[in-house]
Design an enzyme around this catalytic site. Sequence first.
Site, PDB file in Angstrom:
ATOM      1  N   SER A  60       0.822  -1.208   0.000  1.00  0.00           N
ATOM      2  CA  SER A  60       0.000   0.000   0.000  1.00  0.00           C
ATOM      3  C   SER A  60       0.859   1.263   0.000  1.00  0.00           C
ATOM      4  CB  SER A  60      -0.920   0.006   1.216  1.00  0.00           C
ATOM      5  OG  SER A  60      -1.702  -1.162   1.258  1.00  0.00           O
TER       6      SER A  60
HETATM    7  N1  SAH Z   1      -1.665  -3.426   2.985  1.00  0.00           N
HETATM    8  C1  SAH Z   1      -0.890  -4.464   2.320  1.00  0.00           C
HETATM    9  C2  SAH Z   1      -1.182  -4.588   0.842  1.00  0.00           C
HETATM   10  C3  SAH Z   1      -2.510  -4.914   0.525  1.00  0.00           C
HETATM   11  S1  SAH Z   1      -2.813  -5.293  -1.154  1.00  0.00           S
HETATM   12  C4  SAH Z   1       0.561  -4.141   2.426  1.00  0.00           C
HETATM   13  O1  SAH Z   1       0.897  -3.104   2.978  1.00  0.00           O
HETATM   14  O2  SAH Z   1       1.350  -4.922   1.929  1.00  0.00           O
HETATM   15  C5  SAH Z   1      -4.327  -6.106  -0.820  1.00  0.00           C
HETATM   16  C6  SAH Z   1      -4.185  -7.513  -0.322  1.00  0.00           C
HETATM   17  O3  SAH Z   1      -5.489  -8.010  -0.089  1.00  0.00           O
HETATM   18  C7  SAH Z   1      -3.541  -8.448  -1.331  1.00  0.00           C
HETATM   19  O4  SAH Z   1      -2.451  -9.085  -0.742  1.00  0.00           O
HETATM   20  C8  SAH Z   1      -4.650  -9.443  -1.665  1.00  0.00           C
HETATM   21  O5  SAH Z   1      -4.185 -10.753  -1.924  1.00  0.00           O
HETATM   22  C9  SAH Z   1      -5.489  -9.389  -0.407  1.00  0.00           C
HETATM   23  N2  SAH Z   1      -6.873  -9.836  -0.558  1.00  0.00           N
HETATM   24  C10 SAH Z   1      -7.729  -9.618  -1.584  1.00  0.00           C
HETATM   25  N3  SAH Z   1      -8.921 -10.189  -1.328  1.00  0.00           N
HETATM   26  C11 SAH Z   1      -8.825 -10.783  -0.111  1.00  0.00           C
HETATM   27  C12 SAH Z   1      -9.731 -11.552   0.707  1.00  0.00           C
HETATM   28  N4  SAH Z   1     -10.994 -11.830   0.320  1.00  0.00           N
HETATM   29  N5  SAH Z   1      -9.286 -11.991   1.906  1.00  0.00           N
HETATM   30  C13 SAH Z   1      -8.020 -11.737   2.327  1.00  0.00           C
HETATM   31  N6  SAH Z   1      -7.123 -11.031   1.594  1.00  0.00           N
HETATM   32  C14 SAH Z   1      -7.520 -10.564   0.386  1.00  0.00           C
END
Ligand code: SAH
Length: 211
Positions: A60
């Site tokens: 993010s």
């Molecule tokens: N905040 C995180 C990045 C998030 S990107 C950081 O700082 O690294 C969003 C993440 O949400 C991704 O890794 C994706 O795989 C996950 N994601 C998407 N749908 C999801 C779900 N239903 N349950 C859990 N994780 C999910």
Amino acid sequence: MTSARTRDRLVERLRAQGIRDERVLDRIRSVPRHIFVDEALASRAYEDTALPIGFSQTISQPYIVARMTEALLVGGPLKKVLEVGTGCGYQTAVLAPFAGKIYSIERVAGLHLRAKRHLKELQIGNVLLKHGDGFGGWKSQAPFDAIIVAAAPLSVPEALLSQLAKHGRLVVPVGPERRQELILYRRSDKDGFERRSLGPVSFVPLLGGTI
Ligand code: SAH
């Protein structure tokens, strides 16, 4: 490239964009974002931008991490926090000192394991990570004082709202790709919620199932 001056510049930029909570700014300064990305991208780790972390996902953007963290902290100390979308664990690491315990779910096994490694390296111990689908929240640990969602559903999942404690806050990007809004919900009583938009954002989609 990962020096104190580079980090200070990032913090000044976030301040200029309206982040006011000094605790959050200090935390952004102290979390080593470069360890969360590939070595080839380490020189860009303190730019205010999302960067690829594999599996078509991104770490993010610092401004968004700061904005979401700030929005959750307004309500006072957070005992239990649910995070949906651990990714590489950067947001988790920023949030960790402000929470009693964080329960964080990631649907991609490779990222779940990577986050585990990073948080261990930083000696962050108040986090429980789970490989799973976060659409349904984490019922056995509910209610939560705060819920943070790092990927965008088309509409807010009812399960997440129902797992908020009284006066609990949920921050979630909602909407189709390129037309999402960051929404802050606050539970006012058993069935009542206040809803406020924090503005347009761009997140990866919240997807069902695990890989
Ligand atoms: N905040 C995180 C990045 C998030 S990107 C950081 O700082 O690294 C969003 C993440 O949400 C991704 O890794 C994706 O795989 C996950 N994601 C998407 N749908 C999801 C779900 N239903 N349950 C859990 N994780 C999910």
